[in-house]
Write a protein that holds these residues in place. Structure first.
Motif, PDB file in Angstrom:
ATOM      1  N   ALA A  55       0.845  -1.192   0.000  1.00  0.00           N
ATOM      2  CA  ALA A  55       0.000   0.000   0.000  1.00  0.00           C
ATOM      3  C   ALA A  55       0.878   1.238   0.000  1.00  0.00           C
ATOM      4  O   ALA A  55       1.993   1.217   0.517  1.00  0.00           O
ATOM      5  CB  ALA A  55      -0.909   0.014   1.219  1.00  0.00           C
ATOM      6  N   THR A  56       0.378   2.291  -0.597  1.00  0.00           N
ATOM      7  CA  THR A  56       1.059   3.577  -0.583  1.00  0.00           C
ATOM      8  C   THR A  56       0.146   4.575   0.120  1.00  0.00           C
ATOM      9  O   THR A  56      -1.029   4.681  -0.218  1.00  0.00           O
ATOM     10  CB  THR A  56       1.336   4.064  -2.015  1.00  0.00           C
ATOM     11  N   VAL A  57       0.690   5.271   1.076  1.00  0.00           N
ATOM     12  CA  VAL A  57      -0.066   6.297   1.781  1.00  0.00           C
ATOM     13  C   VAL A  57       0.618   7.625   1.498  1.00  0.00           C
ATOM     14  O   VAL A  57       1.820   7.763   1.692  1.00  0.00           O
ATOM     15  CB  VAL A  57      -0.098   6.032   3.300  1.00  0.00           C
ATOM     16  N   ALA A  58      -0.146   8.567   1.020  1.00  0.00           N
ATOM     17  CA  ALA A  58       0.413   9.883   0.702  1.00  0.00           C
ATOM     18  C   ALA A  58      -0.238  10.931   1.589  1.00  0.00           C
ATOM     19  O   ALA A  58      -1.455  10.948   1.751  1.00  0.00           O
ATOM     20  CB  ALA A  58       0.179  10.211  -0.764  1.00  0.00           C
ATOM     21  N   GLN A  59       0.581  11.769   2.165  1.00  0.00           N
ATOM     22  CA  GLN A  59       0.089  12.886   2.962  1.00  0.00           C
ATOM     23  C   GLN A  59       0.725  14.129   2.391  1.00  0.00           C
ATOM     24  O   GLN A  59       1.898  14.122   2.032  1.00  0.00           O
ATOM     25  CB  GLN A  59       0.480  12.687   4.431  1.00  0.00           C
ATOM     26  N   SER A  60      -0.051  15.163   2.254  1.00  0.00           N
ATOM     27  CA  SER A  60       0.520  16.366   1.664  1.00  0.00           C
ATOM     28  C   SER A  60       0.160  17.592   2.488  1.00  0.00           C
ATOM     29  O   SER A  60      -0.861  17.627   3.170  1.00  0.00           O
ATOM     30  CB  SER A  60       0.034  16.541   0.225  1.00  0.00           C
ATOM     31  N   ASP A  61       1.025  18.566   2.426  1.00  0.00           N
ATOM     32  CA  ASP A  61       0.793  19.852   3.072  1.00  0.00           C
ATOM     33  C   ASP A  61       1.042  20.902   1.998  1.00  0.00           C
ATOM     34  O   ASP A  61       2.161  21.007   1.486  1.00  0.00           O
ATOM     35  CB  ASP A  61       1.750  20.033   4.242  1.00  0.00           C
ATOM     36  N   LEU A  62       0.022  21.608   1.628  1.00  0.00           N
ATOM     37  CA  LEU A  62       0.159  22.609   0.579  1.00  0.00           C
ATOM     38  C   LEU A  62       0.693  23.904   1.193  1.00  0.00           C
ATOM     39  O   LEU A  62      -0.053  24.655   1.831  1.00  0.00           O
ATOM     40  CB  LEU A  62      -1.177  22.848  -0.119  1.00  0.00           C
ATOM     41  N   ALA A  63       1.973  24.129   1.022  1.00  0.00           N
ATOM     42  CA  ALA A  63       2.610  25.327   1.574  1.00  0.00           C
ATOM     43  C   ALA A  63       1.961  26.576   0.985  1.00  0.00           C
ATOM     44  O   ALA A  63       1.765  26.680  -0.222  1.00  0.00           O
ATOM     45  CB  ALA A  63       4.101  25.309   1.282  1.00  0.00           C
ATOM     46  N   GLY A  64       1.604  27.511   1.838  1.00  0.00           N
ATOM     47  CA  GLY A  64       0.995  28.755   1.388  1.00  0.00           C
ATOM     48  C   GLY A  64      -0.481  28.646   1.073  1.00  0.00           C
ATOM     49  O   GLY A  64      -1.067  29.576   0.506  1.00  0.00           O
ATOM     50  N   PHE A  65      -1.105  27.522   1.440  1.00  0.00           N
ATOM     51  CA  PHE A  65      -2.498  27.309   1.085  1.00  0.00           C
ATOM     52  C   PHE A  65      -3.422  28.369   1.690  1.00  0.00           C
ATOM     53  O   PHE A  65      -4.305  28.893   1.013  1.00  0.00           O
ATOM     54  CB  PHE A  65      -2.968  25.912   1.503  1.00  0.00           C
ATOM     55  N   ARG A  67      -2.818  31.411   2.590  1.00  0.00           N
ATOM     56  CA  ARG A  67      -2.653  32.686   1.891  1.00  0.00           C
ATOM     57  C   ARG A  67      -3.311  32.628   0.515  1.00  0.00           C
ATOM     58  O   ARG A  67      -4.010  33.551   0.106  1.00  0.00           O
ATOM     59  CB  ARG A  67      -1.169  33.036   1.778  1.00  0.00           C
ATOM     60  N   LEU A  68      -3.090  31.537  -0.206  1.00  0.00           N
ATOM     61  CA  LEU A  68      -3.700  31.369  -1.529  1.00  0.00           C
ATOM     62  C   LEU A  68      -5.224  31.399  -1.425  1.00  0.00           C
ATOM     63  O   LEU A  68      -5.892  32.113  -2.174  1.00  0.00           O
ATOM     64  CB  LEU A  68      -3.260  30.044  -2.166  1.00  0.00           C
ATOM     65  N   ALA A  69      -5.757  30.636  -0.490  1.00  0.00           N
ATOM     66  CA  ALA A  69      -7.209  30.533  -0.352  1.00  0.00           C
ATOM     67  C   ALA A  69      -7.840  31.868   0.025  1.00  0.00           C
ATOM     68  O   ALA A  69      -8.990  32.136  -0.345  1.00  0.00           O
ATOM     69  CB  ALA A  69      -7.560  29.470   0.687  1.00  0.00           C
ATOM     70  N   SER A  70      -7.112  32.701   0.733  1.00  0.00           N
ATOM     71  CA  SER A  70      -7.683  33.979   1.156  1.00  0.00           C
ATOM     72  C   SER A  70      -7.727  35.008   0.030  1.00  0.00           C
ATOM     73  O   SER A  70      -8.387  36.035   0.159  1.00  0.00           O
ATOM     74  CB  SER A  70      -6.894  34.543   2.339  1.00  0.00           C
ATOM     75  N   THR A  71      -7.042  34.724  -1.081  1.00  0.00           N
ATOM     76  CA  THR A  71      -7.010  35.682  -2.187  1.00  0.00           C
ATOM     77  C   THR A  71      -7.770  35.200  -3.414  1.00  0.00           C
ATOM     78  O   THR A  71      -7.751  35.861  -4.441  1.00  0.00           O
ATOM     79  CB  THR A  71      -5.554  35.989  -2.598  1.00  0.00           C
ATOM     80  N   ARG A  72      -8.411  34.041  -3.311  1.00  0.00           N
ATOM     81  CA  ARG A  72      -9.118  33.461  -4.442  1.00  0.00           C
ATOM     82  C   ARG A  72     -10.563  33.145  -4.056  1.00  0.00           C
ATOM     83  O   ARG A  72     -10.890  32.996  -2.894  1.00  0.00           O
ATOM     84  CB  ARG A  72      -8.449  32.146  -4.887  1.00  0.00           C
ATOM     85  N   VAL A  78     -10.706  25.416  -5.342  1.00  0.00           N
ATOM     86  CA  VAL A  78     -10.993  24.019  -5.683  1.00  0.00           C
ATOM     87  C   VAL A  78     -10.344  23.649  -7.007  1.00  0.00           C
ATOM     88  O   VAL A  78      -9.755  22.567  -7.145  1.00  0.00           O
ATOM     89  CB  VAL A  78     -12.523  23.772  -5.715  1.00  0.00           C
ATOM     90  N   GLU A  79     -10.400  24.529  -7.975  1.00  0.00           N
ATOM     91  CA  GLU A  79      -9.776  24.272  -9.276  1.00  0.00           C
ATOM     92  C   GLU A  79      -8.265  24.067  -9.123  1.00  0.00           C
ATOM     93  O   GLU A  79      -7.690  23.153  -9.716  1.00  0.00           O
ATOM     94  CB  GLU A  79     -10.061  25.425 -10.231  1.00  0.00           C
ATOM     95  N   SER A  80      -7.628  24.899  -8.309  1.00  0.00           N
ATOM     96  CA  SER A  80      -6.185  24.768  -8.076  1.00  0.00           C
ATOM     97  C   SER A  80      -5.844  23.445  -7.414  1.00  0.00           C
ATOM     98  O   SER A  80      -4.899  22.757  -7.809  1.00  0.00           O
ATOM     99  CB  SER A  80      -5.667  25.918  -7.194  1.00  0.00           C
ATOM    100  N   ILE A  81      -6.617  23.084  -6.402  1.00  0.00           N
ATOM    101  CA  ILE A  81      -6.373  21.818  -5.701  1.00  0.00           C
ATOM    102  C   ILE A  81      -6.583  20.639  -6.642  1.00  0.00           C
ATOM    103  O   ILE A  81      -5.789  19.693  -6.657  1.00  0.00           O
ATOM    104  CB  ILE A  81      -7.273  21.705  -4.457  1.00  0.00           C
ATOM    105  N   CYS A  82      -7.639  20.704  -7.440  1.00  0.00           N
ATOM    106  CA  CYS A  82      -7.888  19.622  -8.409  1.00  0.00           C
ATOM    107  C   CYS A  82      -6.728  19.484  -9.390  1.00  0.00           C
ATOM    108  O   CYS A  82      -6.325  18.370  -9.731  1.00  0.00           O
ATOM    109  CB  CYS A  82      -9.192  19.866  -9.160  1.00  0.00           C
ATOM    110  N   GLU A  83      -6.206  20.599  -9.829  1.00  0.00           N
ATOM    111  CA  GLU A  83      -5.075  20.563 -10.762  1.00  0.00           C
ATOM    112  C   GLU A  83      -3.851  19.932 -10.104  1.00  0.00           C
ATOM    113  O   GLU A  83      -3.203  19.066 -10.687  1.00  0.00           O
ATOM    114  CB  GLU A  83      -4.744  21.975 -11.236  1.00  0.00           C
ATOM    115  N   ILE A  84      -3.544  20.340  -8.880  1.00  0.00           N
ATOM    116  CA  ILE A  84      -2.389  19.793  -8.165  1.00  0.00           C
ATOM    117  C   ILE A  84      -2.530  18.294  -7.965  1.00  0.00           C
ATOM    118  O   ILE A  84      -1.618  17.518  -8.260  1.00  0.00           O
ATOM    119  CB  ILE A  84      -2.202  20.513  -6.809  1.00  0.00           C
ATOM    120  N   PHE A  85      -3.685  17.868  -7.454  1.00  0.00           N
ATOM    121  CA  PHE A  85      -3.864  16.440  -7.207  1.00  0.00           C
ATOM    122  C   PHE A  85      -4.005  15.647  -8.497  1.00  0.00           C
ATOM    123  O   PHE A  85      -3.659  14.468  -8.544  1.00  0.00           O
ATOM    124  CB  PHE A  85      -5.030  16.203  -6.237  1.00  0.00           C
TER     125      PHE A  85
END
Length: 98
Positions: A55-65, A67-72, A78-85
């Motif tokens: 099994a593979t377990v992935a955990q991520s922390d979006l640095a600056g999230f 700040r990003l979320a407060s300006t969008r 959601v579009e940005s997160i979908c693109e990243i994932f």
């Protein structure tokens, strides 16, 4: 007539909710698990389980999230997160780790 209208509105709300749940399941879970959940006997006391040798377990922390979320707008976030994932999913598939 009022009763029929309320009954219609209730059925419509249930339909919309079911569609939303189905969409979330399709987006967040592996297809085989979703199929098993859709076709399992609701009378069974527990959810299905699977045994995996690897099994593979992935955990991520979006640095600056924050700040990003407060300006969008929420849709842009959601579009940005979908693109990243989506990019992550592509890499996972490419290297066979999903």
């Amino acid at each position: 007539e009022m009763y029929a209208r309320k009954q219609y509105m209730s059925r419509e709300a249930i339909t919309v909710t079911k569609q939303r749940v189905e969409g979330i399941l399709d987006m967040m879970m592996p297809p085989l698990v979703v199929e098993e959940l859709r076709h399992r006997d609701a009378a069974l006391p527990s959810l299905p389980s699977h045994a995996y040798f690897k099994a593979t377990v992935a955990q991520s922390d979006l640095a600056g999230f924050t700040r990003l979320a407060s300006t969008r707008s929420p849709a842009e976030v959601v579009e940005s997160i979908c693109e990243i994932f989506g990019l992550f999913d592509g890499l996972a598939e490419k290297y066979g780790i999903y």
